[in-house]
Design an enzyme around this catalytic site. Structure first.
Site, PDB file in Angstrom:
ATOM      1  N   LYS A   9      15.178  52.039  61.224  1.00  2.43           N
ATOM      2  CA  LYS A   9      16.397  51.488  60.997  1.00  2.43           C
ATOM      3  C   LYS A   9      16.499  50.131  60.294  1.00  2.43           C
ATOM      4  O   LYS A   9      15.469  49.655  59.960  1.00  2.43           O
ATOM      5  CB  LYS A   9      17.204  51.647  62.349  1.00  2.43           C
ATOM      6  CG  LYS A   9      17.189  52.992  62.840  1.00  2.43           C
ATOM      7  CD  LYS A   9      17.849  53.133  64.335  1.00  2.43           C
ATOM      8  CE  LYS A   9      18.046  54.377  64.901  1.00  2.43           C
ATOM      9  NZ  LYS A   9      18.361  54.272  66.368  1.00  2.43           N
ATOM     10  N   TYR A  49      24.189  62.036  62.102  1.00  2.06           N
ATOM     11  CA  TYR A  49      24.397  62.029  63.822  1.00  2.06           C
ATOM     12  C   TYR A  49      25.761  62.684  64.179  1.00  2.06           C
ATOM     13  O   TYR A  49      26.113  62.213  65.121  1.00  2.06           O
ATOM     14  CB  TYR A  49      24.761  60.264  64.036  1.00  2.06           C
ATOM     15  CG  TYR A  49      23.462  59.573  64.067  1.00  2.06           C
ATOM     16  CD1 TYR A  49      22.378  59.870  65.019  1.00  2.06           C
ATOM     17  CD2 TYR A  49      23.214  58.364  63.328  1.00  2.06           C
ATOM     18  CE1 TYR A  49      21.344  58.964  65.291  1.00  2.06           C
ATOM     19  CE2 TYR A  49      22.045  57.505  63.324  1.00  2.06           C
ATOM     20  CZ  TYR A  49      21.045  57.927  64.557  1.00  2.06           C
ATOM     21  OH  TYR A  49      19.889  57.117  64.526  1.00  2.06           O
ATOM     22  N   PHE A  57      30.428  55.033  70.865  1.00  2.00           N
ATOM     23  CA  PHE A  57      29.492  54.242  70.180  1.00  2.00           C
ATOM     24  C   PHE A  57      29.339  54.842  68.765  1.00  2.00           C
ATOM     25  O   PHE A  57      28.612  54.004  68.149  1.00  2.00           O
ATOM     26  CB  PHE A  57      28.327  54.016  70.731  1.00  2.00           C
ATOM     27  CG  PHE A  57      27.342  55.166  70.968  1.00  2.00           C
ATOM     28  CD1 PHE A  57      26.610  55.823  70.120  1.00  2.00           C
ATOM     29  CD2 PHE A  57      27.298  55.621  72.219  1.00  2.00           C
ATOM     30  CE1 PHE A  57      25.860  57.150  70.473  1.00  2.00           C
ATOM     31  CE2 PHE A  57      26.737  56.983  72.837  1.00  2.00           C
ATOM     32  CZ  PHE A  57      26.029  57.497  71.631  1.00  2.00           C
ATOM     33  N   ARG A  85       8.149  60.944  70.268  1.00  2.00           N
ATOM     34  CA  ARG A  85       9.317  60.338  70.824  1.00  2.00           C
ATOM     35  C   ARG A  85       8.486  59.392  71.784  1.00  2.00           C
ATOM     36  O   ARG A  85       9.107  58.220  72.247  1.00  2.00           O
ATOM     37  CB  ARG A  85       9.797  61.258  71.487  1.00  2.00           C
ATOM     38  CG  ARG A  85      10.806  62.328  70.738  1.00  2.00           C
ATOM     39  CD  ARG A  85      12.125  61.737  70.124  1.00  2.00           C
ATOM     40  NE  ARG A  85      12.959  61.422  71.365  1.00  2.00           N
ATOM     41  CZ  ARG A  85      14.407  61.344  71.123  1.00  2.00           C
ATOM     42  NH1 ARG A  85      14.658  60.865  70.158  1.00  2.00           N
ATOM     43  NH2 ARG A  85      14.969  61.017  72.593  1.00  2.00           N
ATOM     44  N   THR A  91      15.451  55.628  74.500  1.00  2.00           N
ATOM     45  CA  THR A  91      16.485  55.185  73.791  1.00  2.00           C
ATOM     46  C   THR A  91      17.084  53.598  73.925  1.00  2.00           C
ATOM     47  O   THR A  91      17.279  52.976  73.003  1.00  2.00           O
ATOM     48  CB  THR A  91      17.930  56.260  73.983  1.00  2.00           C
ATOM     49  OG1 THR A  91      17.288  57.458  73.812  1.00  2.00           O
ATOM     50  CG2 THR A  91      18.745  55.821  73.047  1.00  2.00           C
ATOM     51  N   ARG A 102      10.005  50.909  70.655  1.00  2.75           N
ATOM     52  CA  ARG A 102      11.073  50.220  71.041  1.00  2.75           C
ATOM     53  C   ARG A 102      10.863  49.054  72.239  1.00  2.75           C
ATOM     54  O   ARG A 102      11.508  48.057  72.334  1.00  2.75           O
ATOM     55  CB  ARG A 102      12.301  51.223  71.584  1.00  2.75           C
ATOM     56  CG  ARG A 102      12.951  51.905  70.594  1.00  2.75           C
ATOM     57  CD  ARG A 102      13.621  53.299  70.827  1.00  2.75           C
ATOM     58  NE  ARG A 102      14.478  53.807  69.777  1.00  2.75           N
ATOM     59  CZ  ARG A 102      14.897  55.036  70.008  1.00  2.75           C
ATOM     60  NH1 ARG A 102      14.520  55.780  71.158  1.00  2.75           N
ATOM     61  NH2 ARG A 102      15.690  55.685  69.096  1.00  2.75           N
ATOM     62  N   ASN A 112      17.961  49.666  68.146  1.00  3.02           N
ATOM     63  CA  ASN A 112      16.479  49.990  68.490  1.00  3.02           C
ATOM     64  C   ASN A 112      15.547  50.517  67.528  1.00  3.02           C
ATOM     65  O   ASN A 112      14.921  51.314  67.978  1.00  3.02           O
ATOM     66  CB  ASN A 112      16.874  51.339  69.744  1.00  3.02           C
ATOM     67  CG  ASN A 112      17.725  52.223  69.237  1.00  3.02           C
ATOM     68  OD1 ASN A 112      17.699  52.602  67.861  1.00  3.02           O
ATOM     69  ND2 ASN A 112      17.794  53.198  69.936  1.00  3.02           N
ATOM     70  N   HIS A 115      14.306  55.674  64.745  1.00  2.74           N
ATOM     71  CA  HIS A 115      14.722  57.119  64.770  1.00  2.74           C
ATOM     72  C   HIS A 115      13.514  57.930  64.955  1.00  2.74           C
ATOM     73  O   HIS A 115      12.674  57.941  64.079  1.00  2.74           O
ATOM     74  CB  HIS A 115      16.025  57.402  64.044  1.00  2.74           C
ATOM     75  CG  HIS A 115      16.193  58.891  63.968  1.00  2.74           C
ATOM     76  ND1 HIS A 115      17.042  59.613  64.970  1.00  2.74           N
ATOM     77  CD2 HIS A 115      15.635  60.003  63.214  1.00  2.74           C
ATOM     78  CE1 HIS A 115      16.783  60.791  64.868  1.00  2.74           C
ATOM     79  NE2 HIS A 115      16.011  61.293  64.257  1.00  2.74           N
ATOM     80  N   GLU A 126      16.814  67.701  60.226  1.00  9.32           N
ATOM     81  CA  GLU A 126      16.807  66.070  59.609  1.00  9.32           C
ATOM     82  C   GLU A 126      15.894  66.178  58.314  1.00  9.32           C
ATOM     83  O   GLU A 126      16.330  65.524  57.440  1.00  9.32           O
ATOM     84  CB  GLU A 126      16.321  65.365  60.752  1.00  9.32           C
ATOM     85  CG  GLU A 126      17.511  65.411  61.789  1.00  9.32           C
ATOM     86  CD  GLU A 126      17.016  64.534  63.117  1.00  9.32           C
ATOM     87  OE1 GLU A 126      17.763  64.431  63.967  1.00  9.32           O
ATOM     88  OE2 GLU A 126      15.776  64.049  63.149  1.00  9.32           O
TER      89      GLU A 126
HETATM   90  P1  DAT Z   1      17.773  58.677  70.321  1.00 10.30           P
HETATM   91  O1  DAT Z   1      17.784  57.745  69.172  1.00 10.30           O
HETATM   92  O2  DAT Z   1      16.649  58.113  71.297  1.00 10.30           O
HETATM   93  O3  DAT Z   1      17.182  60.123  70.215  1.00 10.30           O
HETATM   94  P2  DAT Z   1      20.332  59.454  70.768  1.00 10.30           P
HETATM   95  O4  DAT Z   1      20.105  60.570  69.768  1.00 10.30           O
HETATM   96  O5  DAT Z   1      20.870  59.834  72.134  1.00 10.30           O
HETATM   97  O6  DAT Z   1      19.042  58.604  71.130  1.00 10.30           O
HETATM   98  O7  DAT Z   1      21.490  58.357  70.050  1.00 10.30           O
HETATM   99  C1  DAT Z   1      21.379  58.303  68.924  1.00 10.30           C
HETATM  100  C2  DAT Z   1      21.420  56.566  68.842  1.00 10.30           C
HETATM  101  O8  DAT Z   1      22.880  56.182  69.272  1.00 10.30           O
HETATM  102  C3  DAT Z   1      20.365  55.840  69.695  1.00 10.30           C
HETATM  103  O9  DAT Z   1      19.204  55.457  69.130  1.00 10.30           O
HETATM  104  C4  DAT Z   1      21.227  54.558  69.802  1.00 10.30           C
HETATM  105  C5  DAT Z   1      22.602  54.792  70.022  1.00 10.30           C
HETATM  106  N1  DAT Z   1      22.902  55.227  71.274  1.00 10.30           N
HETATM  107  C6  DAT Z   1      22.814  56.154  72.018  1.00 10.30           C
HETATM  108  N2  DAT Z   1      23.261  56.196  73.155  1.00 10.30           N
HETATM  109  C7  DAT Z   1      24.016  55.089  73.389  1.00 10.30           C
HETATM  110  C8  DAT Z   1      24.785  54.262  74.045  1.00 10.30           C
HETATM  111  N3  DAT Z   1      25.153  54.847  75.597  1.00 10.30           N
HETATM  112  N4  DAT Z   1      25.395  53.158  73.973  1.00 10.30           N
HETATM  113  C9  DAT Z   1      25.323  52.527  72.563  1.00 10.30           C
HETATM  114  N5  DAT Z   1      24.626  53.307  71.690  1.00 10.30           N
HETATM  115  C10 DAT Z   1      23.923  54.490  72.028  1.00 10.30           C
HETATM  116 MG    MG Z   2      18.312  61.321  69.088  1.00 11.54          MG
END
Ligand code: DAT
Ligand code: MG
Length: 148
Positions: A9, A49, A57, A85, A91, A102, A112, A115, A126
């Site tokens: 990122k 996304y 968020f 992962r 996350t 992370r 974080n 991805h 993706e």
């Molecule tokens: P990951 O990136 O671990 O697959 P995700 O797909 O659930 O997690 O979410 C995508 C991104 O969105 C994640 O890297 C950070 C952000 N995110 C997820 N949950 C969040 C939350 N509760 N508050 C703020 N940002 C969040």
């Molecule tokens: Mg994800």
């Protein structure tokens, strides 16, 4: 063989950490099948996304991902989606184990740093989105030293 989509990122690019991050996948033995530095616009980030559209968020997440260049990659190997992962960590960096990317490089969820696809199915989706020309077709000479 299985492939996953990994993206460093904008914070990972800005903070001068990307070589170390990429090296964790390389040292593990996975094969790099695609890599590019690119910026993405809001519609592209929203597509990536799209499953999170209803989350509170979402706006901040799109602002973050479009805030600077990212490094998009395809990595290949046995179990690479799940192991990828694990290498990345939870996350929320506050809950990511030390030794994970992370866990070692990030503090808050909104920065974080990396991805990784969460399933084989989302990896395929993706990769098709980020690499419309598909992966680079090559095989490492180390293959017989990494797989039995
Ligand atoms: P990951 O990136 O671990 O697959 P995700 O797909 O659930 O997690 O979410 C995508 C991104 O969105 C994640 O890297 C950070 C952000 N995110 C997820 N949950 C969040 C939350 N509760 N508050 C703020 N940002 C969040
Ligand atoms: Mg994800």
């Amino acid at each position: 063989m299985e492939q996953t989509f990994i993206m460093i990122k904008p914070d990972g690019v800005q903070r001068g950490s990307f070589c170390e991050i990429i090296s964790r996948f390389e040292k593990k033995g996975f094969s790099l099948k695609g890599l590019k530095l690119m910026t993405v616009d809001r519609p592209f980030a929203q597509k990536h996304y799209e499953d999170l559209l209803s989350k509170p968020f979402f706006g901040a997440l799109i602002g973050y991902i479009t805030s600077g260049p990212v490094i998009a990659m395809i990595w290949e190997g046995e179990g690479v989606v799940k192991t990828g992962r694990t290498i990345i960590g939870a996350t929320n960096p506050a809950q990511s184990a030390p030794g994970t990317i992370r866990g070692d490089f990030a503090i808050v969820m909104g920065r974080n740093i990396i991805h990784g696809s969460d399933s084989v199915e989302s990896a395929q989706k993706e990769i098709a989105l980020w690499f419309p020309d598909g992966p680079i077709n090559w095989q490492s000479n180390l293959h017989p030293w990494i797989y039995e």
